[in-house]
Each structure stands twice: as C-alpha cells, then as structure tokens.
Design an enzyme around this catalytic site. Structure first.
Site, mmCIF file in Angstrom:
data_model
loop_
_atom_site.group_PDB
_atom_site.id
_atom_site.type_symbol
_atom_site.label_atom_id
_atom_site.label_comp_id
_atom_site.label_asym_id
_atom_site.label_seq_id
_atom_site.Cartn_x
_atom_site.Cartn_y
_atom_site.Cartn_z
ATOM 1 N N HIS A 108 0.878 -1.174 0.000
ATOM 2 C CA HIS A 108 0.000 0.000 0.000
ATOM 3 C C HIS A 108 0.909 1.216 0.000
ATOM 4 C CE1 HIS A 108 -3.207 2.757 0.759
ATOM 5 N NE2 HIS A 108 -2.981 2.915 2.045
ATOM 6 N N ASP A 191 -7.603 4.199 -2.865
ATOM 7 C CA ASP A 191 -7.835 3.224 -1.803
ATOM 8 C C ASP A 191 -8.427 3.898 -0.572
ATOM 9 O OD1 ASP A 191 -7.155 0.334 -0.798
ATOM 10 O OD2 ASP A 191 -6.396 1.659 0.767
ATOM 11 N N GLU A 195 -12.339 3.416 0.862
ATOM 12 C CA GLU A 195 -12.591 2.979 2.241
ATOM 13 C C GLU A 195 -13.484 3.966 2.980
ATOM 14 O OE1 GLU A 195 -8.283 0.730 3.020
ATOM 15 O OE2 GLU A 195 -8.642 2.755 3.784
#
EC number: 1.1.1.86
Length: 332
Positions: A108, A191, A195
C-alpha cells in the site's frame, strides 16, 4: 484504459535470483511469503522480538529472523506491517541495511505517498498489491489461479524496477489473473477514498442512518436490522458477481423502481460535494496527518468512536439476532 500484464509478460527468474525479506506475517504477509517460497524464491520473514506470528511462520516451514537481520540479508524487502508503524520499523531496522540496487516493496502506498518513509536514491521503490485478502491470495495460488494485483514503481534506480515488480507479482500468482499498472499516488488516494466514502465509512453511516430512521419511527429493531444490515450481503454479493446490472436483474421490479427513484434522493449532489471534500483532504495529506497524529497520540478518539458504535442499538440487536443464524460464525 489500464495497462494489463499476464504470465507471459513477467519473468519469474528475476525474483528467483533475488533474496526476499517479507516484513510482517499477517493476512498479506503469510500469503506473499508462502507463495514466493513455493515459486522457488529465497524468502525469509522478518518479525520483531516476541511476535506471536513467529511460531506460525516456522510451523509453515519459513525461516524467521529479526527485522534488521532480514533487511540486511535481502535485496528485496517487502514491508507488510500496519501503515502507522511502517515508518518506525523502516527507521529502526531497515534504513541502515539498504544498499544501492536493493528494492523496497510495499503493499500500500500511504507511507511513500505522504513522505513518512523517504528511501535513498539508490534503491528501487515498488508496490505489488493483490486486490483481495491474504487467505484468498494464498488459496488461489495453491489452486493454480491468482488474484488480480496492481503494481507501481515510485523510484526506478536500477532501470529494471517494473520488471522486478511484475516478477514478484508472478511469484504470488498475480499475473495468472492480471496485473494493472498504476502509481503510488493513484493507489493510495483511490484506496483511502474508497474505504472512507463508500466501503467502510459510507456504508456504515448509511446502514446506521437507515436503521435509526426505522426504529425512531417505531419499528422493531430486529426488523430494521434485517432490512438495513442483514440483507446488504445479498445485494453486495450480486454486485460483486455481475455489477449493478446483475443486482437489478435479480431483485424485484418494485425494488428496482425504488432504486432508480429513491437512490438519488439519498445520495444527493450535496453528498457528492462532500465526497469531493473528502477526496481533497486525502490528496492534500490532511487525512494522513490526522490519522498518524491520532495513532501516535494514543488513539483516544479512535477508541471513543469504537466504543460508541459497539453500544449502538444496531450492534446489540445484531448480536442477539445472529444467535439465530447457524450459518454465521461469530468467532470468524
């Protein structure tokens, strides 16, 4: 359109010729380490002293060493510990063990995107991120299939960083399904947005608001729970399998009509405007700074939010209702 890469595009011998350290042995760490090993790669797992994961990794046939030792031995270092502690682990155990030509890998991009980790100029900085949980990555690999991955290069010191990333992805089965080329910035920002605005924050807030609307109107909490939370899985599974089209094909015409005419009243232009503000706070680093400050400040607000939600009627109702569902494993 995105660039896609498959088995034929990746040379497994590249990663097989390197020494890999997987730092961390959680969901992704175990899948990466075991699959790389089974792909003929020289792998060691780096864990801190007293890690509960050490016994598990050793039972599964992997060599476990302290993080600093793993980093010193390896020339490809994949950091898979939680985001908030990555910079600390890097500064303490990895930074001084890096040599020119080494490669620093991430699952990530947060710590690179926001500058919490600043690698030296002589190392490749890459990302390989499967788009699925570790247990699925490992199971698909063992069954001869793979989970799609995304891959990125932030710093190409050697001129071969992307080829190395593709080789790594092949080692965990990613190129069997397909690897999408991205950037650290794109992966991190999308990302975090997904989320916060949709998958976790948006969905949780929508479910709670719907549940509260029904219970405040006098409906039984148990019925409200079924309608606003329990049945969500049925809809999401259909969307997962075939997008909005399959979901709408599978539901009643009444439900589909309600989707078209009521959905835009719930997710309004004002909601989308707020989403844009959320994205801006991700892009300018506000969210990342606030999160790191909260984490390293002792997680006071985080734990307050957690406690509040655990005591919500939605949660207490669900806990009792799930006792009626033999197919639901509360311990999972």
């Amino acid at each position: 359109m995105a660039e896609l890469f498959y088995d034929a595009d990746a040379d497994l011998s590249i990663i097989q010729g390197r020494k890999v350290a997987v730092i961390g042995y959680g969901s992704q760490g175990h899948a990466h380490a075991l699959s790389l090993r089974d792909s003929g790669v020289d792998v060691r797992v780096g864990l801190h002293e007293g890690s509960k994961s050490k016994a598990k990794a050793e039972e599964q046939g992997l060599r476990v060493v302290p993080v600093a030792e793993a980093a010193a031995e390896a020339d490809v270092i994949m950091i898979l510990v939680p985001d908030p502690i990555q910079a600390e682990v890097y500064e303490k155990d990895i930074k001084d063990n890096l040599k020119d030509g080494d490669a620093l890998f991430f699952g990530h991009g947060l710590n690179i995107r926001y500058g919490f980790i600043k690698p030296p100029a002589g190392v490749d900085v890459c990302m390989v991120a499967p788009k699925g949980p570790g247990h699925l990555v490992r199971r698909q690999y063992e069954e001869g299939r793979g989970v799609p991955c995304i891959a990125a290069v932030e710093q190409d010191a050697t001129g071969n960083a992307f080829a190395l990333a593709l080789s790594y992805a092949k080692g965990i089965g990613g190129t069997r399904a397909g690897v999408i080329k991205t950037t650290f910035t794109e992966e991190t920002e999308t990302d975090l947005f997904g989320e916060q605005a949709v998958l976790c924050g948006g969905t949780a807030a929508l479910v709670k608001a719907g549940f509260e609307t029904l219970t405040e109107a006098g409906y039984q909490p148990e019925i409200a729970y079924f309608e606003c939370l329990h049945e969500l899985k049925l809809i999401v599974d259909l969307m997962y399998e075939g997008g909005l089209e399959k979901m709408r094909w599978s539901i009643s015409e009444t439900a589909e009509w309600g989707d078209y005419v009521t959905g835009p009243r719930i997710i309004t232009d004002a909601t989308k405007a707020e989403m844009k503000k959320v994205l801006a706070e991700i892009q300018d680093g506000t969210f990342a700074k606030n999160w790191m400050d909260e984490y390293h400040g002792g997680l006071k607000k985080y734990n307050e939010y957690k406690k509040q939600d655990s005591e919500h009627l939605l949660e207490t109702t669900g806990k009792e209702l799930r006792k009626l569902m033999s197919w639901v494993d509360e311990e999972a």
